[in-house]
Design an enzyme around this catalytic site. Sequence first.
Site, PDB file in Angstrom:
ATOM      1  N   HIS A   1      38.405  37.439  33.276  1.00 15.97           N
ATOM      2  CA  HIS A   1      39.648  37.446  34.042  1.00 15.97           C
ATOM      3  C   HIS A   1      39.720  36.124  34.784  1.00 15.97           C
ATOM      4  CE1 HIS A   1      43.149  38.651  36.124  1.00 15.97           C
ATOM      5  NE2 HIS A   1      42.576  38.823  37.295  1.00 15.97           N
TER       6      HIS A   1
ATOM      7  N   ASN B   1      31.324  42.907  41.269  1.00  9.12           N
ATOM      8  CA  ASN B   1      30.113  43.636  41.654  1.00  9.12           C
ATOM      9  C   ASN B   1      30.037  45.093  41.192  1.00  9.12           C
ATOM     10  OD1 ASN B   1      28.457  41.791  43.211  1.00  9.12           O
ATOM     11  ND2 ASN B   1      30.108  41.791  44.717  1.00  9.12           N
TER      12      ASN B   1
ATOM     13  N   CYS C   1      46.407  36.480  31.974  1.00 12.65           N
ATOM     14  CA  CYS C   1      45.781  36.054  33.230  1.00 12.65           C
ATOM     15  C   CYS C   1      45.579  34.550  33.336  1.00 12.65           C
ATOM     16  CB  CYS C   1      44.482  36.807  33.461  1.00 12.65           C
ATOM     17  SG  CYS C   1      43.160  36.460  32.261  1.00 12.65           S
TER      18      CYS C   1
ATOM     19  N   ASP D   1      29.498  48.678  39.386  1.00  9.71           N
ATOM     20  CA  ASP D   1      28.589  49.231  38.387  1.00  9.71           C
ATOM     21  C   ASP D   1      29.391  49.692  37.170  1.00  9.71           C
ATOM     22  OD1 ASP D   1      26.476  48.889  40.103  1.00  9.71           O
ATOM     23  OD2 ASP D   1      26.342  50.985  40.696  1.00  9.71           O
TER      24      ASP D   1
ATOM     25  N   ASP E   1      45.230  35.679  43.185  1.00  7.95           N
ATOM     26  CA  ASP E   1      45.386  36.147  41.804  1.00  7.95           C
ATOM     27  C   ASP E   1      46.830  36.570  41.565  1.00  7.95           C
ATOM     28  OD1 ASP E   1      45.196  37.189  39.294  1.00  7.95           O
ATOM     29  OD2 ASP E   1      43.504  38.509  39.711  1.00  7.95           O
TER      30      ASP E   1
END
Length: 692
Positions: free
Chosen positions: A334, A397, A276, A399, A357
């Site tokens: 990342h 974001n 990356c 969970d 990206d």
Amino acid sequence: MDELKLRNVHLQQVQNQIRHRTDGLSSSSLVLRRGQPFTILIGYDGRPFDPLKDKLVFRIVLGPQSVEIPVSMSGNPSLSQWSAVLERSVLDPNAGRTQAVSLFSPASSSVGVYTLQLRVETRGTIKTHVLGQFTLLCNPWCQADSVFLPSEDLRDEYIRNDFGLLFKGSPGNVVSRPWSFGQYEKGILDICMKLLELSPQSQADTRRDLQNRSSPVYISRVISAMVNCQDDKGVLMGNWSGKYSDGVNPSTWSGSADILRMWAERHFSPVKYGQCWVFAAVMCTVMRVLGIPTRVITNFNSAHDTNMNMVIEEYYSEMGEKLSIGRDSVWNFHVWVESWMKRPDLDGGYDGWQVLDPTPQEMSAGTYRCGPAAVKAVHEQKVSAPYDVPFVYAEVNADVRRMIIKDGRILATSVDKDSVGALICTKRPGAMLMQDVTSEYKTEDRRSFSSDVRGGGDTPRNFARSGEGANGRAPQGVRVSLQLLKAPVVGENLSFNVIITNNEAMPKLLRKHVNAQNKEFNRNPTGTFWEAHDDMKIGPRETVTVKHEISFNKYMLNEAMEDCLVNLSVVIEDVNSQERVLASEEFNISSPHLNIQIQNEHSVIINTQQVATISFTNPFSVAVSGDLIVVGSGLLEEKVQTRLTIQPRETMRRAIRFIPTMTGVKMLHASLELTNPSTVLRGFKTVTVQAA
């Protein structure tokens, strides 16, 4: 009277490129920025130029399309279309007559390599002359350009600066990684333009592609796809297997120029290999070359949410081993880029930084690419905005739902709402330091999201970080956490505490299972390299701290890496109630640094030999061997490579002579790739080169 005869045309490459701030970009032809005039000199012999009888018409050619530009005698250039204005006429007794003409390109011109022609019409005679080519780039200095950036300091940082820092590691132990973007290296500009030419969009419909190249939104989507080779003749092939014998270990790259040149020299076959940070750094180079302000971003604990339900599920055995189950994952870090541009395709307010990206993770409209996703749209949870906002939103974001399982049965569950996107950062403008940009992506309280933002509504929502709960309930009888005693460094033992608290007014018999696994930054660990299991008693309301130590030879890797990553976890089982609680921690073990000192560093002069000394003291109890490589864009013409063997506790010193070829702030970067232990050591030093 003699006829007017064209003698020569001088494109004034040096003067124009200084005014257009493209000086330093390597090209045999003129390099310009759109939305800004440039001046050429037309030399002619014979009679004086007569604007009433003579006519000059420029023709600008880009692929199959062209535009004719009659030269007007006076007035201001048009802002909406190509125009040309006669500036002045000069009579040089030695060189004859010279006419200055200013040409102006609109700020919405397409980025590309143009051919410039001139037609001279005099008293029934028409002659056409090919004057040469010029490359036209975006212009962040021009207010009318959609990439306009209002701060001169930021333009210097995000366009002109040819080196930077990439950030890796973990939120608690950030590792800064020097990188040479190398946009001024020989041939890099032409290679970046070739990237556009070889794109599937250009190959399928050249005319339409060239028209669309007026938009940085379009350009950025093309480049995001072309930096990887999944769907096209892209630059880099990704490899996360740990096996790189038929290519280059991604950890050993130090700059973009070598990668881009290798791609071109191998007839545009993909370079092996990238991960990356390599994909992102190469894209940063290309975008800066094209004139689009760009910076590299690291997201620590980055979620890869394949089913887009905003929940990453992680599985552990009852012995504390993290299991490779499921497609979702959390990468320790990342890396992507942000580019600055207007977003006329969105409903206002979303101009500015856009996430792009090039790492091939998921498809966007059938192609492996991502973005541009407006950072503000991510922050405001506008997941309906193009492009790929939901994917980026989940990266920062989501969970994390952690489950302890046995024989297909879930024994305990906890949900962590804080770890994903724990730190989002970039290089601070004008300094070799980190800048925290987390607040640009995340609200302070992201739990107030509307239900349509997050899928999987049946997922337990109670927060249970570091083993504070199980079975989806509030913390019960036992609580556990992990504590590293010092920042881990390669070659040293790992020391940590397991802290267990009995919340109840009765003694307990517990089983403790501690597990450590090597891992790569983008995947779940495979295989345990160290574990400890024992029974213990704990008194009512008592807190017990158990210290553990893992020796270096237990965790050292076979494949050279810049930083070793470890997944450490502990499962505590209450023997009577069979309640289990989990604590986990992922961290990097950083490598020692190389030291670089510049002789007379405050008086480094262009084109004058300088000396740098690189030193390193071997902290290991055995001799180490490896290759020392030193590079520096604008400082060293070629990289310097030396084979070294350093005895235990010995201090190595190597003098490197260099001759700076560019003024300004430059970076000298040294890396030492050791074979035993397998690790990459790095050091860097910025150098301010002064004019003679």
